[in-house]
Design a protein around this motif. Structure first.
Motif, PDB file in Angstrom:
ATOM      1  N   GLY A 282       0.788  -1.225   0.000  1.00  0.00           N
ATOM      2  CA  GLY A 282       0.000   0.000   0.000  1.00  0.00           C
ATOM      3  C   GLY A 282       0.818   1.271   0.000  1.00  0.00           C
ATOM      4  O   GLY A 282       0.244   2.368   0.073  1.00  0.00           O
TER       5      GLY A 282
ATOM      6  N   THR B 219      -3.310  -1.767  -0.184  1.00  0.00           N
ATOM      7  CA  THR B 219      -3.614  -0.564   0.593  1.00  0.00           C
ATOM      8  C   THR B 219      -3.073  -0.716   2.007  1.00  0.00           C
ATOM      9  O   THR B 219      -2.826  -1.819   2.488  1.00  0.00           O
ATOM     10  CB  THR B 219      -5.130  -0.309   0.655  1.00  0.00           C
TER      11      THR B 219
ATOM     12  N   THR C 120      -3.765   1.066   6.012  1.00  0.00           N
ATOM     13  CA  THR C 120      -4.645   1.929   6.791  1.00  0.00           C
ATOM     14  C   THR C 120      -4.075   2.301   8.150  1.00  0.00           C
ATOM     15  O   THR C 120      -4.601   3.202   8.803  1.00  0.00           O
ATOM     16  CB  THR C 120      -6.020   1.258   7.003  1.00  0.00           C
TER      17      THR C 120
ATOM     18  N   GLU D  13      -7.827   3.456  -5.324  1.00  0.00           N
ATOM     19  CA  GLU D  13      -8.054   2.414  -4.318  1.00  0.00           C
ATOM     20  C   GLU D  13      -7.515   2.859  -2.960  1.00  0.00           C
ATOM     21  O   GLU D  13      -8.161   2.663  -1.922  1.00  0.00           O
ATOM     22  CB  GLU D  13      -7.372   1.118  -4.764  1.00  0.00           C
ATOM     23  N   ARG D  14      -6.359   3.481  -2.947  1.00  0.00           N
ATOM     24  CA  ARG D  14      -5.791   3.969  -1.693  1.00  0.00           C
ATOM     25  C   ARG D  14      -6.655   5.089  -1.105  1.00  0.00           C
ATOM     26  O   ARG D  14      -6.916   5.119   0.106  1.00  0.00           O
ATOM     27  CB  ARG D  14      -4.361   4.477  -1.928  1.00  0.00           C
TER      28      ARG D  14
END
Length: 670
Positions: free
Chosen positions: A75, A82, A84, A193-194
């Protein structure tokens, strides 16, 4: 070793779930057989943002006969997927796969080491706790073994403003795109997407205000025995992460060594304040011993080498700190013993007595604190403490008749009470010169709702007495004759820590200072020769905006009593020749409060990351704001992403997060 090292810009590592991680590889000259490998595993974009840091580290390892591997985590940078959050199980599992992949390559002998600073220093420890078989040794620099006690989020259970500022930085970089020159036309889909999964990390961390399972995960102090690799732990007295080095030496059962200099948050061959050392040569001796089986003598040297700081006038920025190298054969050292001085109505004394003194500090107490984590790039060190002392309870000792050496962590025990269910104390240990100048030696914070431990907040019963202990940051410092020790206690330490909007008056009934006093003997262990600093050539880049961090301006408005602190947080802007890219990484913060109204406390951080090459232009801008709102924190954030002039993504957040998990005081039993 004859010949030039070989560099492969992008090597793909395919994980078991199909995710591809992008790596950069430095190899010894052609004709060199299989060699040990050294991994640094980071989210900080090997292609651009971290390219300058990589340039002054990894080529040295390749030139010395190692394969150096810099991997963008899942990510991040040009890698798939990704991200988070920091320090997740996914991060560690991927790292174990990466290490196994490295060990199988025909250029690798099968032995692997890990090195890192900050994030990669943390995950070097965390991955070592997974005990992958090829991992033989690590070098962890400016990192911690305890994510709750010693990271940019909390200190003594008090919310640090670094939680917001670093959260703003990670918030921004989680949302940055891969490089089309590496991943091709799919870059835009990867970017979107990120962007879709990004959440402000600072808000997540604030939801865990106690030391719960979230923080215990990844805190290797929970089980030091899990680490089988040899550990070289490195820190700097100016850095935010100093405490872990001595804890690791005491807690780890296997081979370990500690090195602490005067440095800020950087590797010791480039760090400020100096003196810098031949860190690359020192580390290569470590690698040669553990990865090549050579007797370099490094394990015959003392377990701990530290820079004993000497007293000097405090300044916001230093080129070098006064002092000298000392060493301890083992840690804990038999040369260090605890000396106790009591807080009394007349100051620090050998005999205990009651105090009965109260303090409610002005909202601006802490302006002389400096940054929680100095980098040495700007004015970020603690300054003369006299203004902060004026807003604190101060306990002075008599002038010293002989030098006093401190090495380790001081503690202050207090019996106190509060007039509010919510309060904090900041405790500073100062070196007071004969002319009155006050230099901070070390300090600690405590959220008094954590009087029973950091696992669970417990609201204070107003007027009830509590016994608490405030642990101060580890230090090595020599106070000269004629100077005094001062313990200064305040109920505010702003803007280093966020101030509770309720305000509180705290009464100290009694207390004691417990000092780690080192006795220097005539036959003291000699420190090793740490040499002169050197590094490979720096990155070929045109600097457009120089890197800078620190508190650059304080404004006070006389009419309304508002004080603002302005901080610059620039990684800088540059044009990187070898990847034909212009990179901008700029940021700032503003912290404000009103003298007699703690409900007006406010912190704001802005960040911008921008990439430009030819017709490709991508940017991410974020804003994060934290303020008080009744019993909650109010957290506001925005994220904007642009391709050229066109906005491709925008999102905003307006969140309320409880300040505490404590039950009201009137529901508790005595």
């Amino acid at each position: 070793m004859a010949g030039a090292i070989r560099v492969e810009e992008t090597v793909w590592i395919t994980l078991s779930d199909g995710c591809r991680l992008a790596a950069r590889l430095w190899l010894p000259p052609e004709g060199t057989g299989p060699v040990p490998a050294i991994l640094e595993y980071l989210p900080y974009r090997r292609r651009d943002r971290h390219r300058g840091d990589d340039a002054i580290l990894h080529p040295a390892f390749a030139a010395a006969g190692y394969a150096a591997v810099r991997v963008d985590m899942r990510g991040a940078g040009d890698s798939d997927g990704t991200m988070t959050d920091e320090y997740t199980a996914r991060e560690w599992d991927d790292a174990v796969e990466v290490i196994d992949w490295i060990a199988r390559q025909d250029w690798c002998s099968g032995a692997v080491g890990m090195i890192g600073l900050s994030w990669s220093g943390f995950n070097s420890l965390q991955v070592a706790a997974k005990a992958p078989a090829p991992l033989k040794a690590i070098v962890t620099t400016c990192a911690s073994d305890d994510r709750y006690a010693d990271d940019m989020h909390y200190m003594g259970g008090c919310l640090l403003n670094d939680n917001l500022q670093y959260g703003a930085t990670l918030f921004t970089w989680l949302a940055t795109p891969p490089d089309p020159a590496i991943v091709g036309e799919r870059w835009r889909d990867m970017w979107l997407e990120r962007l879709e999964v990004v959440e402000p990390p600072a808000a997540r961390w604030m939801r865990h205000s106690d030391r719960d399972a979230y923080w215990r995960s990844g805190s290797v102090c929970e089980d030091y025995r899990a680490i089988k690799a040899a550990v070289l732990a490195v820190g700097g007295w100016a850095d935010g992460y100093t405490n872990a080095v001595l804890r690791l030496l005491e807690g780890l059962p296997g081979p370990r060594k500690g090195l602490i200099g005067p440095w800020g948050h950087a590797f010791p061959h480039v760090a400020t304040p100096g003196p810098r050392i031949d860190f690359l040569g020192y580390v290569l001796r470590w690698w040669d011993h553990w990865l090549k089986g050579r007797d370099t003598g490094i394990m015959d040297e003392p377990m701990l080498t530290v820079w004993m700081q000497e007293s000097e006038p405090p300044r916001p920025r230093y080129t070098e700190r006064r002092g000298r190298w000392i060493a301890e054969r083992i840690w804990p050292s038999p040369q260090v013993a605890v000396r106790t001085l009591h807080l009394t109505a007349t100051g620090l004394a050998e005999e205990a007595s009651t105090v009965e003194r109260s303090v409610r500090s002005p909202a601006t107490t802490g302006l002389a604190s400096g940054e929680w984590c100095p980098y040495g790039w700007g004015p970020d060190m603690p300054t003369d403490q006299r203004e902060d002392d004026a807003g604190s309870l101060c306990f002075d000792g008599p002038p010293l008749e002989a030098p006093l050496q401190l090495l380790g962590g001081a503690r202050v025990t207090l019996e106190l009470s509060s007039d509010r269910p919510e309060a904090m104390v900041a405790v500073r240990l100062d070196d007071v010169a004969p002319d009155g100048m006050s230099a901070r030696i070390t300090y600690g914070l405590l959220n008094l709702q954590h009087h029973g431990g950091h696992d669970k907040a417990r609201a204070l019963v107003p007027g009830r007495r509590y016994r608490v202990e405030v642990r101060l940051k580890d230090a090595a410092y020599e106070i000269p004759p004629g100077h005094r020790l001062r313990v200064a206690i305040s109920t505010v330490y702003w803007p280093l820590a966020m101030t509770a909007p309720t305000g509180a008056t705290v009464t100290v009934h009694s207390g004691a200072l417990h000092l780690p006093v080192r006795t220097e003997k005539a036959d003291a262990v000699r420190p090793p020769d740490l040499g002169e600093p050197w590094s490979p050539p720096p990155l070929d880049a045109e600097i457009l905006v120089a890197p800078e961090r620190g508190r650059v301006r304080v404004e006070r408005q006389v009419e309304n009593g508002r004080t603002r602190v302005h901080v610059v947080r620039n990684l800088g802007a540059m044009r990187i020749a070898d990847v034909d890219l212009e990179l901008r990484a700029l940021g700032s913060e503003t912290y404000s409060t009103v003298a007699d109204d703690p409900t007006q406390v406010r912190s704001e951080a802005e960040r911008r990351a921008e990439f430009r090459r030819g017709n490709w232009h991508a940017s991410v801008a974020t804003r994060s704001v934290l303020m008080a709102d009744g019993n909650d924190w109010r957290f506001i954030a925005t994220l904007d992403a642009h391709e050229g002039e066109a906005r491709v993504f925008a999102r905003s957040w307006d969140l309320r997060i409880p300040r505490s998990t404590a039950e009201p005081a009137d529901t508790q039993t005595a």
